[in-house]
Design a protein around this motif. Structure first.
Motif, mmCIF file in Angstrom:
data_model
loop_
_atom_site.group_PDB
_atom_site.id
_atom_site.type_symbol
_atom_site.label_atom_id
_atom_site.label_comp_id
_atom_site.label_asym_id
_atom_site.label_seq_id
_atom_site.Cartn_x
_atom_site.Cartn_y
_atom_site.Cartn_z
ATOM 1 N N TRP A 28 0.814 -1.214 0.000
ATOM 2 C CA TRP A 28 0.000 0.000 0.000
ATOM 3 C C TRP A 28 0.849 1.266 0.000
ATOM 4 N N PHE A 29 2.069 1.182 0.502
ATOM 5 C CA PHE A 29 2.924 2.364 0.576
ATOM 6 C C PHE A 29 3.737 2.579 -0.701
ATOM 7 N N PHE A 30 3.681 1.634 -1.632
ATOM 8 C CA PHE A 30 4.482 1.744 -2.853
ATOM 9 C C PHE A 30 3.643 2.098 -4.080
ATOM 10 N N MET A 81 1.800 -8.525 -7.365
ATOM 11 C CA MET A 81 3.056 -8.145 -8.014
ATOM 12 C C MET A 81 3.998 -7.478 -7.021
ATOM 13 N N SER A 82 3.466 -6.606 -6.176
ATOM 14 C CA SER A 82 4.305 -5.926 -5.185
ATOM 15 C C SER A 82 4.885 -6.919 -4.189
ATOM 16 N N LEU A 83 4.068 -7.848 -3.704
ATOM 17 C CA LEU A 83 4.562 -8.840 -2.753
ATOM 18 C C LEU A 83 5.621 -9.733 -3.377
ATOM 19 N N ASN A 84 5.395 -10.162 -4.623
ATOM 20 C CA ASN A 84 6.349 -11.051 -5.282
ATOM 21 C C ASN A 84 7.691 -10.379 -5.510
ATOM 22 N N VAL A 85 7.662 -9.128 -5.966
ATOM 23 C CA VAL A 85 8.917 -8.426 -6.273
ATOM 24 C C VAL A 85 9.634 -8.004 -4.993
ATOM 25 N N LEU A 86 8.884 -7.505 -4.004
ATOM 26 C CA LEU A 86 9.506 -7.098 -2.749
ATOM 27 C C LEU A 86 10.145 -8.279 -2.037
ATOM 28 N N GLY A 87 9.610 -9.473 -2.247
ATOM 29 C CA GLY A 87 10.175 -10.657 -1.607
ATOM 30 C C GLY A 87 11.545 -11.036 -2.125
#
Length: 227
Positions: A28-30, A81-87
């Motif tokens: 949510w912050f990105f 997508m955010s969770l996958n890339v941030l991981g």
């Protein structure tokens, strides 16, 4: 440093707070939000273009009734997508490597598409369980097979996302460990291994984005059958 290769997939807890909850909130912050200015920034313009192209490609085959899902599909796409890339960043945790979380997303959304089909067009929805022109002797067998295929869809959604991300993370860790060990023994091979690791990391970033798109795309196909 993890004791075992699979320890990186365990949900860590810090000061009694499960970090999976923090990781879920992070996307949510990105995501850039529009401001009061007339002209948007380059980041916001790029994000708006990406979302519009995604909605066009995803919703074009759907009927008008399926366009109500545009906000949900776009949010789910950006979230995964955010969770996958941030991981992929160091000292982070990837919640989408947890099968329980992926099934928690897949099962309710799949069940909603099925219930919509049963409510709006029950005859056509049940007709998917028996292809037209089926011989009489094969009708019971095909109904059982199609019913199993229907109920296995959410499991396939969750397992596909989990397996792809888990395999990529394991492969990256194996190659990174090999490059670290070979640094003092065979420096030339270690350099080549590091190049392979860099290319694999780029590939894993692409896989993380593609798997989020595939997850939402399959949900849209399930919706298309029931509207």
């Amino acid at each position: 440093m993890p004791v075992g290769f699979f320890e990186q997939f365990m949900s860590p807890v810090y000061l009694g707070i499960p970090l999976i909850a923090v990781a879920i909130v992070m996307p949510w912050f990105f995501v850039a939000t529009p401001g009061p200015r007339w002209l948007n920034s380059r980041l916001l313009t790029l994000q708006s273009w990406f979302i519009s192209r995604f909605n066009y490609q995803l919703l074009m085959p759907l009927k008008m009734g399926g366009h109500k899902w545009a906000v949900l599909f776009t949010t789910l796409m950006l979230f995964l997508m955010s969770l996958n890339v941030l991981g992929l960043l160091p000292y982070t945790f990837t919640p989408t490597t947890q099968l329980s979380m992926n099934l928690g997303l897949a099962v309710p959304l799949w069940l909603t598409t099925v219930l919509i089909g049963m409510r709006n067009q029950p005859t056509e929805s049940l007709g998917h369980l028996l292809p037209e022109g089926t011989p009489t002797l094969l009708i019971p067998v095909l109904i059982i097979i199609e019913t199993i295929s229907l109920f296995i869809r959410p499991l396939a959604l969750g397992v596909r996302l989990t397996a792809n991300l888990t395999a990529g993370h394991l492969l990256i860790q194996l190659i990174a460990t090999a490059a670290f060990v070979l640094t003092t023994i065979m420096p030339t091979v270690a350099i080549l291994t590091s190049v392979v690791l860099f290319l694999l990391t780029l590939l894993e970033v692409a896989v993380a984005m593609i798997q989020a798109y595939v997850f939402v795309l399959l949900l849209s196909l399930y919706l298309q059958e029931n509207i």
